[in-house]
Design a protein around this motif. Sequence first.
Motif, PDB file in Angstrom:
ATOM      1  N   LEU A   1     -26.093  45.690  26.705  1.00 19.65           N
ATOM      2  CA  LEU A   1     -25.318  46.828  27.186  1.00 19.65           C
ATOM      3  C   LEU A   1     -23.839  46.504  26.988  1.00 19.65           C
ATOM      4  CD1 LEU A   1     -25.509  49.592  28.755  1.00 19.65           C
ATOM      5  CD2 LEU A   1     -24.930  48.258  30.792  1.00 19.65           C
ATOM      6  N   ARG A   2     -23.168  47.301  26.170  1.00 20.38           N
ATOM      7  CA  ARG A   2     -21.762  47.040  25.842  1.00 20.38           C
ATOM      8  C   ARG A   2     -20.873  47.876  26.754  1.00 20.38           C
ATOM      9  NH1 ARG A   2     -20.665  47.909  19.839  1.00 20.38           N
ATOM     10  NH2 ARG A   2     -18.844  46.666  20.382  1.00 20.38           N
TER      11      ARG A   2
ATOM     12  N   THR B   1     -17.234  51.130  19.633  1.00 19.50           N
ATOM     13  CA  THR B   1     -18.117  51.991  20.410  1.00 19.50           C
ATOM     14  C   THR B   1     -18.745  51.179  21.540  1.00 19.50           C
ATOM     15  OG1 THR B   1     -19.967  51.517  18.912  1.00 19.50           O
ATOM     16  CG2 THR B   1     -18.636  53.473  18.454  1.00 19.50           C
TER      17      THR B   1
ATOM     18  N   ASP C   1     -21.419  51.441  25.281  1.00 16.75           N
ATOM     19  CA  ASP C   1     -22.423  52.204  26.026  1.00 16.75           C
ATOM     20  C   ASP C   1     -21.828  52.795  27.302  1.00 16.75           C
ATOM     21  OD1 ASP C   1     -24.717  51.506  24.301  1.00 16.75           O
ATOM     22  OD2 ASP C   1     -24.335  49.481  25.039  1.00 16.75           O
TER      23      ASP C   1
ATOM     24  N   LEU D   1     -19.926  57.743  29.771  1.00 15.50           N
ATOM     25  CA  LEU D   1     -21.006  57.329  28.894  1.00 15.50           C
ATOM     26  C   LEU D   1     -21.294  58.401  27.858  1.00 15.50           C
ATOM     27  CD1 LEU D   1     -24.256  57.837  30.930  1.00 15.50           C
ATOM     28  CD2 LEU D   1     -22.062  57.743  32.085  1.00 15.50           C
TER      29      LEU D   1
ATOM     30  N   SER E   1     -27.157  60.159  27.076  1.00 16.79           N
ATOM     31  CA  SER E   1     -27.757  58.937  27.618  1.00 16.79           C
ATOM     32  C   SER E   1     -28.853  59.338  28.603  1.00 16.79           C
ATOM     33  CB  SER E   1     -26.695  58.093  28.328  1.00 16.79           C
ATOM     34  OG  SER E   1     -25.709  57.653  27.419  1.00 16.79           O
TER      35      SER E   1
ATOM     36  N   SER F   1     -32.480  54.930  31.075  1.00 16.43           N
ATOM     37  CA  SER F   1     -32.021  54.021  30.038  1.00 16.43           C
ATOM     38  C   SER F   1     -31.193  52.915  30.669  1.00 16.43           C
ATOM     39  CB  SER F   1     -31.195  54.773  29.005  1.00 16.43           C
ATOM     40  OG  SER F   1     -29.952  55.173  29.578  1.00 16.43           O
TER      41      SER F   1
ATOM     42  N   THR G   1     -28.185  52.244  30.129  1.00 19.27           N
ATOM     43  CA  THR G   1     -26.888  52.805  30.497  1.00 19.27           C
ATOM     44  C   THR G   1     -26.956  53.464  31.866  1.00 19.27           C
ATOM     45  OG1 THR G   1     -26.346  53.202  28.166  1.00 19.27           O
ATOM     46  CG2 THR G   1     -25.101  54.444  29.806  1.00 19.27           C
TER      47      THR G   1
END
Length: 311
Positions: free
Chosen positions: A105-106, A149, A151, A280, A284, A288, A290
């Motif tokens: 997860l970024r 980019t 999340d 987000l 999403s 998930s 995110t």
Amino acid sequence: MSIPVQRRTLPPLNAVRAFEAAARLGSFKEAATELGVTHGAISQQVRLLEDRLGAPALFWRSTRRVTLTPAGTALLEEISPALDRISSAVQRHRATRGEVPAAVLRVNALATFSMRWLLPRLSRFRDERPDIEVRLTTSNDPIDALADTFDVVIRGGPDSFHGFTSRLFLSERRLPICSPALVAKVPLEDISDLAQHTLLNVTSMPRLWHDWLVQAGQPRVTPMATLTFDHFFLTIQAAIDGLGVAMGPTALIGDDVAAGRLIAPFPDVSLPARSYFAYLPAGSESGSQTAVFCDWLEQEGQQYAGNATAA
């Protein structure tokens, strides 16, 4: 009769991983984030690979992106399938042991917020969800100015950005804060006592003290001295160290107040401030990784607000 096996001639595998990530993502910076190293480390590993191969440059470099040269394209076509096979073999091995690889997860968040609120709590998320690996990058850039980019992007709000939805998870106000040791030496029982103190400022919000004094009905109070810092975290640390009285964002100083490192001498007078939102990408899905992270942010925000009210 045994048949001798020729020793493999391999480049450093870290250099191969750095090259593949940069080629796939089109960015040394994004490759550094994915691999958990610095931008300079990616550049150094790519140069090492170029030297070992004795080949022309593998990338054409521009300000923010990198593009494969013909030599780089040819190398990527060979390396990618090999790395995919290695990855698949590792996952199959882990599956036989009942292990599930962590999803990445970024997250991109404001620097001061990350240091003073998010990082002290991330271990709890890791304990709750060991199947999700959070890769945190800090930046104060607006969302639409980010080159990479993510999340989840954590910024103030409410704001609207094309292609993003937002979730409020932490509210904030601003009020004076200082160390208990400071008021033990120089009393601060009334707002007029600020005239005997040094007021700490931050360059990005030069009118905070003026606006608060107006709100408090004491616009004519003149401090003994002022100190100005270029980051909020420096201003807060200066207050902890007893250098003066700062205007503290409540979302970032609650832990210090609870620990007794800071006090709020005038808690009944505060200024409104922008709240913290998780932005987000639209679409999403609920459930998930995110959404799971955003749910956790909301829970932590509610708990933090409850503790602050009790204090």
